[in-house]
Design a protein around this motif. Sequence first.
Motif: not given
Length: 315
Positions: A180-195
Amino acid sequence: MSFTFGIYPFSAVGMTWGMAAGPPDDFTQLPAIIERLRSGKDFLLRTYGHFTGESSAPGVLAQIEFILHSGLPCDFVLCFRQDEPDLSAWLRLIEQIVVRFGNTLAALQITNEANLKHVPDAADGSRPHARQALAEGVVLAGQVAHALKARVKIGFNAVPTFHEPDDFWPTVAQFVPEFRAALDYVGLDFYPDVFGAPIALEHMPLAVEQILRNFRGNLASAGITAATPLRICENGWPTGPARPYERQAQVLETVIRTVHRLRAELNFTHYELFNLRDADSSHETSFFQFGILRDDYSPKPAFAVYQQLIQELSE
């Protein structure tokens, strides 16, 4: 607060049954297209490299060199596609990347969608040691970047999780504090209305907001605090039969404006679109038509919409 846009600039797309591909990418056209899209604003190129074992490392390093020649900041995703348990070559490659490119890469994402198990050609979650690769990789990347005072941001990404039986976030909660200390960010991949089920345009803002808030809750359950910035690393809407170009433009604008509206409250700093160009505009399967350009690089209406949003909302 800052808000930066980006895009995956190529055409290949991972599917549940392989890769969507078509006419080859024309690298000679890309610089002018990207410059027209961003019009001088800060912008990221999101690219992916696949680690399949020690023999793949030189190719990954060469790939980074190639994309950095564009002169634009690069968000590089190091995918983990190895089945063997020995992570020594994986960790050596991460160290090499940070040492060689720590001041030229904008971001280094360790693994790709390690919580998505059923799409082996597009995500890392089906690999038996992906979570260990994530845990150890982030820690090492963060430690090396810190020791070198490198500018590269270290992070990882995931897809939305809504079901209690999913054990990904409880597993992340057990990672060492150094993770957790090493994290500069967390990313979200999302595709509403696709899958999933179709979403009416008027309901899209609420659906997007629910996904974003749920993701922040997932992170909290894993001990990742609200102080850790979030990024939309992948979002898109493909065209095709019953999926008109005009609808693509409308959906993308609605999603982007919703993310931007919530950026301060939920600490979102980036939005990266998937993707620039169709794999094959003649193919009826939607995976082949994710682009805001057709496969001949002619624009769909969404290109102008994204261009305008970059100008309006970049901060």
